[in-house]
Design a protein around this motif. Sequence first.
Motif, PDB file in Angstrom:
ATOM      1  N   GLU A 193       1.015  -1.278  -0.225  1.00 18.93           N
ATOM      2  CA  GLU A 193      -0.022  -0.100   0.117  1.00 18.93           C
ATOM      3  C   GLU A 193       0.925   1.255  -0.052  1.00 18.93           C
ATOM      4  O   GLU A 193       0.714   2.201  -0.662  1.00 18.93           O
ATOM      5  N   ALA A 194       1.896   1.235   0.711  1.00 18.59           N
ATOM      6  CA  ALA A 194       2.784   2.322   0.713  1.00 18.59           C
ATOM      7  C   ALA A 194       3.641   2.618  -0.384  1.00 18.59           C
ATOM      8  O   ALA A 194       4.283   3.660  -0.652  1.00 18.59           O
ATOM      9  N   CYS A 195       3.869   1.558  -1.078  1.00 18.28           N
ATOM     10  CA  CYS A 195       5.094   1.488  -2.145  1.00 18.28           C
ATOM     11  C   CYS A 195       4.498   1.351  -3.604  1.00 18.28           C
ATOM     12  O   CYS A 195       5.227   1.892  -4.672  1.00 18.28           O
ATOM     13  N   GLY A 196       3.527   0.554  -3.758  1.00 24.10           N
ATOM     14  CA  GLY A 196       3.007   0.261  -5.322  1.00 24.10           C
ATOM     15  C   GLY A 196       2.766  -1.157  -5.255  1.00 24.10           C
ATOM     16  O   GLY A 196       3.167  -2.018  -4.968  1.00 24.10           O
ATOM     17  N   PRO A 197       1.994  -1.279  -6.669  1.00 22.82           N
ATOM     18  CA  PRO A 197       1.475  -2.688  -6.762  1.00 22.82           C
ATOM     19  C   PRO A 197       2.325  -3.606  -7.419  1.00 22.82           C
ATOM     20  O   PRO A 197       2.226  -4.766  -7.603  1.00 22.82           O
ATOM     21  N   ALA A 198       3.572  -3.062  -7.877  1.00 24.84           N
ATOM     22  CA  ALA A 198       4.687  -3.925  -8.137  1.00 24.84           C
ATOM     23  C   ALA A 198       5.233  -4.977  -7.328  1.00 24.84           C
ATOM     24  O   ALA A 198       5.795  -6.013  -7.568  1.00 24.84           O
ATOM     25  N   ILE A 199       5.187  -4.320  -6.108  1.00 25.77           N
ATOM     26  CA  ILE A 199       5.496  -5.064  -4.859  1.00 25.77           C
ATOM     27  C   ILE A 199       4.334  -6.090  -4.468  1.00 25.77           C
ATOM     28  O   ILE A 199       3.165  -5.749  -4.195  1.00 25.77           O
ATOM     29  N   GLY A 200       4.799  -7.333  -4.166  1.00 26.06           N
ATOM     30  CA  GLY A 200       3.753  -8.378  -4.054  1.00 26.06           C
ATOM     31  C   GLY A 200       4.555  -9.594  -3.223  1.00 26.06           C
ATOM     32  O   GLY A 200       5.490  -9.267  -2.767  1.00 26.06           O
ATOM     33  N   ALA A 201       3.778 -10.567  -3.065  1.00 34.19           N
ATOM     34  CA  ALA A 201       4.271 -12.013  -2.301  1.00 34.19           C
ATOM     35  C   ALA A 201       4.769 -12.894  -3.157  1.00 34.19           C
ATOM     36  O   ALA A 201       4.093 -13.128  -4.125  1.00 34.19           O
ATOM     37  N   ASN A 202       6.088 -13.556  -2.929  1.00 34.66           N
ATOM     38  CA  ASN A 202       6.083 -14.837  -3.299  1.00 34.66           C
ATOM     39  C   ASN A 202       5.912 -15.775  -2.111  1.00 34.66           C
ATOM     40  O   ASN A 202       6.794 -15.852  -1.038  1.00 34.66           O
ATOM     41  N   LEU A 203       4.553 -16.302  -2.029  1.00 36.22           N
ATOM     42  CA  LEU A 203       4.098 -16.892  -0.836  1.00 36.22           C
ATOM     43  C   LEU A 203       4.536 -18.316  -0.757  1.00 36.22           C
ATOM     44  O   LEU A 203       4.400 -19.030  -1.599  1.00 36.22           O
ATOM     45  N   ASP A 204       5.198 -18.463   0.254  1.00 32.84           N
ATOM     46  CA  ASP A 204       5.592 -19.726   0.728  1.00 32.84           C
ATOM     47  C   ASP A 204       4.733 -20.313   2.020  1.00 32.84           C
ATOM     48  O   ASP A 204       5.070 -19.687   3.107  1.00 32.84           O
ATOM     49  N   PRO A 205       3.831 -21.450   1.920  1.00 33.03           N
ATOM     50  CA  PRO A 205       3.166 -21.657   3.129  1.00 33.03           C
ATOM     51  C   PRO A 205       3.943 -22.479   4.207  1.00 33.03           C
ATOM     52  O   PRO A 205       3.610 -22.304   5.305  1.00 33.03           O
ATOM     53  N   SER A 206       5.089 -22.858   3.860  1.00 28.06           N
ATOM     54  CA  SER A 206       5.925 -23.368   5.013  1.00 28.06           C
ATOM     55  C   SER A 206       6.217 -22.500   6.255  1.00 28.06           C
ATOM     56  O   SER A 206       6.286 -22.707   7.425  1.00 28.06           O
ATOM     57  N   HIS A 207       6.290 -21.146   5.629  1.00 21.07           N
ATOM     58  CA  HIS A 207       6.724 -20.114   6.451  1.00 21.07           C
ATOM     59  C   HIS A 207       5.464 -19.378   7.401  1.00 21.07           C
ATOM     60  O   HIS A 207       5.491 -18.836   8.223  1.00 21.07           O
ATOM     61  N   MET A 208       4.338 -19.775   6.547  1.00 22.74           N
ATOM     62  CA  MET A 208       2.993 -19.335   7.355  1.00 22.74           C
ATOM     63  C   MET A 208       2.716 -20.363   8.545  1.00 22.74           C
ATOM     64  O   MET A 208       2.561 -19.954   9.614  1.00 22.74           O
ATOM     65  N   TRP A 209       2.910 -21.930   8.285  1.00 20.33           N
ATOM     66  CA  TRP A 209       2.581 -22.690   9.313  1.00 20.33           C
ATOM     67  C   TRP A 209       3.386 -22.501  10.508  1.00 20.33           C
ATOM     68  O   TRP A 209       2.716 -22.548  11.554  1.00 20.33           O
ATOM     69  N   TRP A 210       4.697 -22.206  10.342  1.00 17.69           N
ATOM     70  CA  TRP A 210       5.546 -22.151  11.491  1.00 17.69           C
ATOM     71  C   TRP A 210       5.046 -20.807  12.480  1.00 17.69           C
ATOM     72  O   TRP A 210       5.327 -20.513  13.642  1.00 17.69           O
ATOM     73  N   GLN A 211       4.602 -20.052  11.588  1.00 23.88           N
ATOM     74  CA  GLN A 211       4.222 -18.541  12.439  1.00 23.88           C
ATOM     75  C   GLN A 211       2.763 -18.709  13.031  1.00 23.88           C
ATOM     76  O   GLN A 211       2.292 -17.684  13.588  1.00 23.88           O
TER      77      GLN A 211
END
Length: 322
Positions: A186-204
């Motif tokens: 939101e602060a920087c622009g739409p070229a910024i997005g996620a390389n989403l890795d579920p493994s890092h979601m689970w441990w958090q």
Amino acid sequence: MKLGVFTVLFSDKSFDDMLDYVSSKGLEAVELGTGGYPGDAHCKVDELLNDEQKLSEFKQKVESRGLMISALSCHGNPLHPQKKIAEPADEILEKTIILAEKLGVPVVNTFSGCPGDHEGALYPNWPVTPWPHDFQEVLKWQWEEKLIPYWKEKNDFAEKHGVKIGLELHGGFSVHTPATMLKLREACGPAIGANLDPSHMWWQGIDPVESIKILGRENAIHHFHAKDTIIDQANMNRNGLTDMTDYSQMRDRAWYFRSVGFGHDTKTWADIVSTLRLMNYDYVVSIEHEDGLMSVDEGFTKAVENLKPVMVKESMGDMWWA
């Protein structure tokens, strides 16, 4: 959707041998490291930028195997308080974006980085609690003085070159949750997005399916990694989520990475893939192997075997029944 692999696990193979091996497994895409933590075993940025003939041959080798390049990846910490670490990370990021444009690759993956707590700091400071209030002051300074200015500039640079930046949500870096991802976007622009890795979601403690929904509604998923995680509850009770036990000491860790299907069952991975499609992600699922219990070949092969049955290859057209 296409199934691919982050080829750093095959760094001991030549570029040609790696492509042949990946193709033999029936995959359709490769994600290539260009430097930083992943190394550059299969993609020498300076060579390709400075030699059009090598660049052309490079592209032809990939395409001749029926493969595509899903992303170029240069994970590092461009906001590290020590310039000798930050400057090379920043340089390889910009070069990788330029190379991605030349190759027609739409995404460059990296980390958000993590600054120190003041201009004279030597090491990154990753605040993970709102109290005592010192941590809030550190967090405010990091975002206002470092993260937002830096990534606003990189958003504009990426847009200029027709490339998106996929930030991997990873503990130890400032962007590590869906909320911090969307705050930066939101602060920087739409070229910024996620390389989403579920493994890092689970441990958090974050449900990957819900993280896909949160980010997908904002069109903020640029790339996707396929890696699993197992939680060892007895060690979790002892060490907590932010376990500092070395990755090699797997028996004592609260969590550790597994190949796809060895941390969560097929139904869970089917839900992940289906939710990606629900949120209009129709790009590459890139296998990443960091399983300390399996060889590269076995872990990669099992991940391929477990993912192929749940991949959604053909999107629905008109709903003939509705």
